[in-house]
Design an enzyme around this catalytic site. Structure first.
Site, PDB file in Angstrom:
ATOM      1  N   THR A 140     -10.147  11.461  10.562  1.00  0.00           N
ATOM      2  CA  THR A 140      -8.694  12.325  11.135  1.00  0.00           C
ATOM      3  C   THR A 140      -8.752  13.473  11.395  1.00  0.00           C
ATOM      4  O   THR A 140      -9.145  14.249  10.073  1.00  0.00           O
ATOM      5  CB  THR A 140      -7.419  11.419  10.266  1.00  0.00           C
ATOM      6  OG1 THR A 140      -7.768  11.749   9.640  1.00  0.00           O
ATOM      7  CG2 THR A 140      -7.585   9.883  10.716  1.00  0.00           C
TER       8      THR A 140
ATOM      9  N   SER B 255      25.024  14.331  33.963  1.00  0.00           N
ATOM     10  CA  SER B 255      23.566  13.222  34.071  1.00  0.00           C
ATOM     11  C   SER B 255      22.470  13.684  34.385  1.00  0.00           C
ATOM     12  O   SER B 255      21.070  13.588  34.721  1.00  0.00           O
ATOM     13  CB  SER B 255      24.201  12.047  34.375  1.00  0.00           C
ATOM     14  OG  SER B 255      23.863  11.676  35.706  1.00  0.00           O
TER      15      SER B 255
END
EC number: 2.7.7.4
Length: 636
Positions: free
Chosen positions: A117, A548
């Protein structure tokens, strides 16, 4: 003996040897582990050494590796083991690991899947991905640098994600002359931190990935060390699956298997416990019960199945069960709820907007969910709980999560499969966070949906109309309110039952406590959506006129309603036209810096991509736009 017969016998012997080899590996246990730590701690080199020492490199790979090692230089060694793992071109050029690299290797005792990782902080989300399925974490520390911030971050995340086994691999011991005092000091520092975050035990090993010290064989350079080599420890550590098999039975349904009318089974991987034919089961969240009549697998029917196996269960009764439901032991089922406290690891470059709806994927179920403002975020260096209004990249926060329906769950500490989830952006489909459920909020257990005799269909039938939500969206000054008002007048004249929710009017009452930040805009639309839904339940045609600005919130409201009832109407007006109209003087204030977070100036507007109706107010009058909308609505 003929040559043909001799050849046949040799082939038979080879086939038997191959079968014996495959059987040997097939019956070995599998350990998944990750390597993590800070940049240049030697994670890729360590994995390359493990592959090399376990003889998992083919001759052509070895030749290519030796050639690449000569090309990039190897600090006096013949082979640069990191090149076995760092496969991305960008990784080789920068000398770092960016993506999660998975590798398989095996020894005589066990099989392994290892995830290399990333070490850089900006790739912490990749580390979380690798850790999510791991049984063990190898935390690497450069012996010259000691315990670093990323060491603490990765250790905290590994513990948070539920990894019970931790190996502290103090690497590059060859560069400090194998000094025991330095090793002991690092172990002492790490132990103090580990205890502060709840890691009760870990195994510390002094190693050199490059030189091979204490990897596969004990090193003569560390005569003062009496513990196991890394391979010895990996081969003997207890597997989590053993513990999972002792827990109550749980299996999330992945697929309803119905190949023909005479067979109906429920397929999935057993998350915990075991099951046998005739075992009583309960389906969660519905609560329906039955018994197991058959356990079907690829190899035929089984008389017993345990955690980690993928099977198809055939039940004795025709019960309603679908993908996402959990089949569990009847006498010890998991709970169900729709409100939780959870730990959230935010993995997106864009900060979290509290209240925004995301797809939440838990087990085999995907549902809509919202995350509220964090109670606090955790400082991984000090473990301090810091106040925050949002979560930024790599933040770890404690938040409340609300789902749109009850789900079967268990605390993540008890069951990773039923307690761990990811959040997916509804617009981009990008995974933005990983979460771990702590517990259900008590209020979710005390609030129940009340059945009502007069249904929404009855309300609509009484009014002789189909409920609709006409959602007008566009820039300030585009003409939304004007057109919506005209549409309602025309609907009223036609005898339709309607109601108009205007953005400014709503902010005088219901939403007077909200400002105009992105987070407040999200909450503004959520509240309006809930009110509009209740009104459509009453059989009304509801009209809303709100800027919105975000697609995600418009999609959230669409998801609240039955298919076909949300009608998005894009009032398409260019910014320069809307700004020229500016009857309220808002654009002028925004341009002068006196009005912050104004859509179109310093806050974005995301235009609809597939609105049901689009009206162009440059070429159409408000009256023409209203006539078009009413005609389209009455057609449906």
């Amino acid at each position: 003996m003929t040559a043909h017969a001799s050849s046949y016998r040799v082939d038979a012997m080879i086939a038997r040897d191959i079968d014996a080899y495959l059987d040997m590996h097939r019956n070995k246990s599998l350990l998944r582990f990750i390597t993590c730590g800070s940049v240049d701690d030697g994670k890729s080199t360590l994995i390359g050494r493990l592959l090399y020492d376990s003889k998992m490199i083919f001759e052509d790979q070895l030749a290519s590796l030796e050639a690449d090692s000569k090309r990039v230089g190897t600090q006096g060694q013949d082979i640069d083991f990191a090149l076995l793992v760092d496969g991305l071109a960008a990784e080789r050029e920068q000398g770092i690991t960016i993506d999660v690299a998975y590798r398989f290797f095996a020894t005589e005792k066990r099989k392994f899947i290892v995830a290399d990782t990333p070490g850089h902080e900006q790739y912490t989300r990749n580390m979380v991905t690798g850790a999510s399925t791991a049984d063990l974490a190898v935390i690497l520390i450069d012996a010259r640098k000691g315990v670093l911030t990323q060491t603490k971050r990765h250790s905290y995340l590994a513990h948070l994600i539920g990894i019970r086994h931790v190996v502290l691999a103090v690497n590059k011991m060859d560069l400090i002359g194998y000094d025991q005092a330095t090793f002991d000091s690092i172990v002492k520092d790490y132990r103090a931190f580990a205890e502060s975050i709840g890691i009760e035990d870990f195994t510390a090993i002094p190693i050199s990935g490059l030189a091979g010290d204490n990897i596969a064989a004990r090193s003569e350079n560390t005569g003062w060390y009496a513990g196991p080599t890394l391979i010895d420890h990996l081969e003997t550590v207890e597997l989590d699956v053993t513990l999972d098999q002792a827990k109550p039975f749980r299996m999330a349904v992945q697929w309803v298997n119905r190949p023909h009318l005479d067979f109906r089974g429920f397929s999935g991987m057993i998350a915990s416990g075991s099951v046998r034919p005739d075992d009583p089961i309960r389906i969660v969240p519905s609560g329906r019960t039955s018994t197991v009549s058959r356990i079907v697998s690829f190899d035929g029917d089984l008389d017993h199945a345990v955690a980690g196996q993928s099977v198809t269960l055939v039940l004795a009764d025709e019960v309603d069960c679908s993908r996402g439901d959990v089949i569990a032991a009847a006498d010890a089922p998991p709970q169900s709820a729709d409100q939780f406290q959870a730990k959230i690891v935010w993995m997106d470059a864009e900060a979290m907007l509290p209240g925004r709806a995301h797809w939440l994927k838990i087990g085999t179920r995907t549902i809509s969910a919202t995350v509220q403002q964090p109670k606090y975020v955790v400082d991984v260096n000090t473990m301090a709980e810091l106040s925050a209004k949002t979560l930024d990249l790599n933040d770890i926060g404690i938040c409340e999560v609300y789902t749109d329906r009850p789900i079967a769950y268990e605390p993540y500490a008890d069951n990773r499969d039923l307690g761990g989830f990811i959040l997916i952006d509804k617009v981009t489909n990008a995974t933005v966070a990983a979460g771990m459920i702590d517990f259900a909020l008590r209020r979710s257990q005390n609030v129940h949906w009340q059945a009502i005799d007069v249904t929404r269909d009855a309300h609509a039938t009484q009014k002789n109309q189909r409920p609709r939500l006409l959602w007008f969206t566009g820039l300030s000054g585009s003409g939304k309110s004007t057109i919506a008002n005209l549409v309602e007048k025309k609907l009223h004249a036609l005898g339709k039952h309607s109601f108009l929710l205007d953005g400014d009017n709503i902010r005088h009452g219901l939403n007077r406590d909200l400002g105009f930040t992105d987070a407040d805009r999200v909450e503004n639309i959520r509240r309006v959506g809930e009110v509009a839904k209740l009104m459509t339940d009453a059989g009304l045609i509801v009209l809303t006129a709100f800027i919105s600005p975000f697609r995600a919130e418009r999609a959230m409201v669409r998801d609240m309603l039955p298919d076909g009832e949300f009608i998005e109407i894009f009032v398409n007006t260019p910014l320069e036209v809307a700004e020229r109209r500016d009857v309220k003087g808002l654009y002028k204030k925004a341009r002068e810096g006196r009005l912050k977070n104004f859509t179109g100036i310093d806050s974005p507007y995301e235009a609809p991509r597939n609105a049901e109706i689009t009206v162009d107010t440059v070429t159409m009058s408000p009256e023409d736009a209203a006539n078009l909308i009413v005609a389209r609505i009455l057609e449906q």
